[in-house]
Motif scaffolding. Structure first.
Motif, PDB file in Angstrom:
ATOM      1  N   PRO A 178       0.829  -1.218   0.000  1.00  0.00           N
ATOM      2  CA  PRO A 178       0.000   0.000   0.000  1.00  0.00           C
ATOM      3  C   PRO A 178       0.864   1.270   0.000  1.00  0.00           C
ATOM      4  O   PRO A 178       0.418   2.322  -0.445  1.00  0.00           O
ATOM      5  CB  PRO A 178      -0.799  -0.117   1.303  1.00  0.00           C
ATOM      6  N   LEU A 179       2.088   1.152   0.476  1.00  0.00           N
ATOM      7  CA  LEU A 179       2.977   2.312   0.515  1.00  0.00           C
ATOM      8  C   LEU A 179       3.476   2.707  -0.877  1.00  0.00           C
ATOM      9  O   LEU A 179       3.946   3.825  -1.082  1.00  0.00           O
ATOM     10  CB  LEU A 179       4.194   2.013   1.407  1.00  0.00           C
ATOM     11  N   ALA A 180       3.377   1.774  -1.840  1.00  0.00           N
ATOM     12  CA  ALA A 180       3.936   2.005  -3.175  1.00  0.00           C
ATOM     13  C   ALA A 180       3.264   3.164  -3.904  1.00  0.00           C
ATOM     14  O   ALA A 180       3.829   3.702  -4.850  1.00  0.00           O
ATOM     15  CB  ALA A 180       3.824   0.734  -4.009  1.00  0.00           C
ATOM     16  N   PHE A 181       2.096   3.557  -3.463  1.00  0.00           N
ATOM     17  CA  PHE A 181       1.335   4.591  -4.173  1.00  0.00           C
ATOM     18  C   PHE A 181       1.401   5.956  -3.479  1.00  0.00           C
ATOM     19  O   PHE A 181       0.726   6.886  -3.880  1.00  0.00           O
ATOM     20  CB  PHE A 181      -0.127   4.160  -4.304  1.00  0.00           C
ATOM     21  N   THR A 182       2.233   6.050  -2.437  1.00  0.00           N
ATOM     22  CA  THR A 182       2.237   7.280  -1.653  1.00  0.00           C
ATOM     23  C   THR A 182       3.144   8.378  -2.222  1.00  0.00           C
ATOM     24  O   THR A 182       2.901   9.557  -1.999  1.00  0.00           O
ATOM     25  CB  THR A 182       2.682   6.992  -0.208  1.00  0.00           C
ATOM     26  N   GLY A 183       4.192   8.010  -2.929  1.00  0.00           N
ATOM     27  CA  GLY A 183       5.103   9.017  -3.485  1.00  0.00           C
ATOM     28  C   GLY A 183       6.117   9.513  -2.490  1.00  0.00           C
ATOM     29  O   GLY A 183       7.294   9.658  -2.799  1.00  0.00           O
ATOM     30  N   SER A 184       5.694   9.805  -1.289  1.00  0.00           N
ATOM     31  CA  SER A 184       6.597  10.203  -0.210  1.00  0.00           C
ATOM     32  C   SER A 184       6.031   9.675   1.103  1.00  0.00           C
ATOM     33  O   SER A 184       4.831   9.399   1.214  1.00  0.00           O
ATOM     34  CB  SER A 184       6.758  11.725  -0.150  1.00  0.00           C
ATOM     35  N   ILE A 185       6.896   9.562   2.081  1.00  0.00           N
ATOM     36  CA  ILE A 185       6.462   8.956   3.339  1.00  0.00           C
ATOM     37  C   ILE A 185       7.289   9.530   4.485  1.00  0.00           C
ATOM     38  O   ILE A 185       8.463   9.873   4.316  1.00  0.00           O
ATOM     39  CB  ILE A 185       6.616   7.414   3.273  1.00  0.00           C
ATOM     40  N   SER A 186       6.663   9.678   5.649  1.00  0.00           N
ATOM     41  CA  SER A 186       7.369  10.186   6.826  1.00  0.00           C
ATOM     42  C   SER A 186       7.771   9.009   7.715  1.00  0.00           C
ATOM     43  O   SER A 186       7.203   7.922   7.614  1.00  0.00           O
ATOM     44  CB  SER A 186       6.477  11.150   7.610  1.00  0.00           C
ATOM     45  N   PRO A 187       8.734   9.192   8.599  1.00  0.00           N
ATOM     46  CA  PRO A 187       9.174   8.098   9.470  1.00  0.00           C
ATOM     47  C   PRO A 187       8.045   7.463  10.273  1.00  0.00           C
ATOM     48  O   PRO A 187       8.000   6.240  10.431  1.00  0.00           O
ATOM     49  CB  PRO A 187      10.195   8.790  10.395  1.00  0.00           C
ATOM     50  N   HIS A 188       7.115   8.276  10.776  1.00  0.00           N
ATOM     51  CA  HIS A 188       6.056   7.730  11.631  1.00  0.00           C
ATOM     52  C   HIS A 188       5.107   6.811  10.869  1.00  0.00           C
ATOM     53  O   HIS A 188       4.404   6.007  11.483  1.00  0.00           O
ATOM     54  CB  HIS A 188       5.274   8.868  12.285  1.00  0.00           C
ATOM     55  N   GLU A 189       5.105   6.894   9.546  1.00  0.00           N
ATOM     56  CA  GLU A 189       4.223   6.044   8.744  1.00  0.00           C
ATOM     57  C   GLU A 189       4.807   4.658   8.498  1.00  0.00           C
ATOM     58  O   GLU A 189       4.117   3.785   7.972  1.00  0.00           O
ATOM     59  CB  GLU A 189       3.926   6.721   7.410  1.00  0.00           C
ATOM     60  N   ILE A 190       6.056   4.436   8.859  1.00  0.00           N
ATOM     61  CA  ILE A 190       6.663   3.120   8.603  1.00  0.00           C
ATOM     62  C   ILE A 190       7.156   2.451   9.886  1.00  0.00           C
ATOM     63  O   ILE A 190       7.847   1.430   9.819  1.00  0.00           O
ATOM     64  CB  ILE A 190       7.841   3.241   7.613  1.00  0.00           C
TER      65      ILE A 190
END
Length: 301
Positions: A178-190
């Motif tokens: 599901p993370l593949a479609f985010t484009g960018s991500i913050s540390p708290h999301e992983i």
């Protein structure tokens, strides 16, 4: 004073050991000791302070003499290389040590190099950052290629580093995540994700720093086998961190099985990819030529 005496004091000072110098130069320890004693008598000063407890350590005067000796040996090497360059067949060797993941760039440059110098034998070894640095420091290789950050606590004494390009740390996930479609991500999301990491100094530093700032992630495994890491990501077993310039040339990233995502809201780590050379060794003609081809290839990236 002769060439061998200068060679002996330089090699002994490099290792602080007569026995190691004798082994490296394939001469007897007593022969080296007598030669150095003869040189010291001729110069009228003590170049090396020798003791059983501390090995062979340069004196203050010796440090100045050693610097001059390095220069003489460098000049002799230049003369030899110049003489070799007059040989129309240009037979020789080129040794490279590099961190994993950069072979594609190296081979592209190598293809052009071998077209112009077909009789040069080339050896490429993939190693950890510290091992590449040590190969260069001990003159076991001509050129080292590493990823480097000033944040690291790595001993670069005697090593000259030249940055070729900068990199960016990213998160890599399966195309089915599901993370593949985010484009960018913050540390708290992983923070609930499972991590697989490459076993290298830089990655271990980055991961530990990340854990300290947020919280430890579950670690599936740590390995220096990139294929195993890629497979774990493709099968959605884990995610990983990696510099973009290392990952982008690998097939799973190129064909879209593994997706790079920008890591945002996290203090950036300045990562440089570059050359390392020994400060006390003159670079011969073939490494010099290869560096030219490598830089030309990097400009195309």
């Amino acid at each position: 004073m002769n060439f061998e005496q200068l060679l002996y004091i330089v090699e002994v000072a490099k290792h602080n050991s007569l026995s190691i110098a004798a082994q490296n130069l394939h001469v007897t320890q007593s022969g080296i000791s007598q030669s150095i004693t003869s040189l010291e008598k001729e110069l009228g000063i003590k170049v090396l302070h020798r003791s059983r407890g501390h090995g062979a350590v340069p004196t203050d005067e010796g440090k100045i003499i050693l610097k001059q000796a390095y220069e003489v040996l460098r000049k002799v090497e230049e003369i030899k290389n110049k003489a070799n360059s007059f040989n129309s067949m240009e037979i020789g060797e080129l040794k490279l040590s590099t961190i994993p993941g950069l072979t594609t760039v190296l081979v592209k440059a190598l293809a052009v190099f071998r077209n112009d110098y077909p009789h040069v034998n080339v050896e490429i070894n993939e190693k950890s950052v510290s091992s590449v640095i040590e190969d260069v420091r001990q003159h076991r290789t001509d050129i080292g290629l590493i990823a480097y950050s000033t944040d690291w606590n790595i001993n670069m004494e005697g090593i000259a580093f030249e940055s070729l390009f900068e990199g960016k740390q990213k998160v890599y996930v399966s195309k089915h995540s599901p993370l593949a479609f985010t484009g960018s991500i913050s540390p708290h999301e992983i923070l609930d994700e499972t991590l697989v990491t490459y076993y290298g100094e830089f990655m271990q530093y980055f991961v530990q720093d990340f854990f300290n700032k947020y919280k430890p992630l579950k670690v599936l495994f740590t390995s220096n086998n990139l294929d195993g890491i890629f497979q774990a990501i493709i099968e959605s077993l884990a995610i990983t961190f990696a510099p973009d310039f290392i990952m982008k040339n690998h097939p799973p990233v190129i064909n879209g099985d593994i997706i790079p995502i920008d890591l945002v809201n996290h203090r950036g780590v300045n990562i440089s990819f570059g050359l390392i050379l020994s400060e006390d060794k003159h670079l011969s003609i073939f490494p010099t030529k290869y560096i030219h081809y490598l830089k030309s290839e990097i400009m195309k990236i």
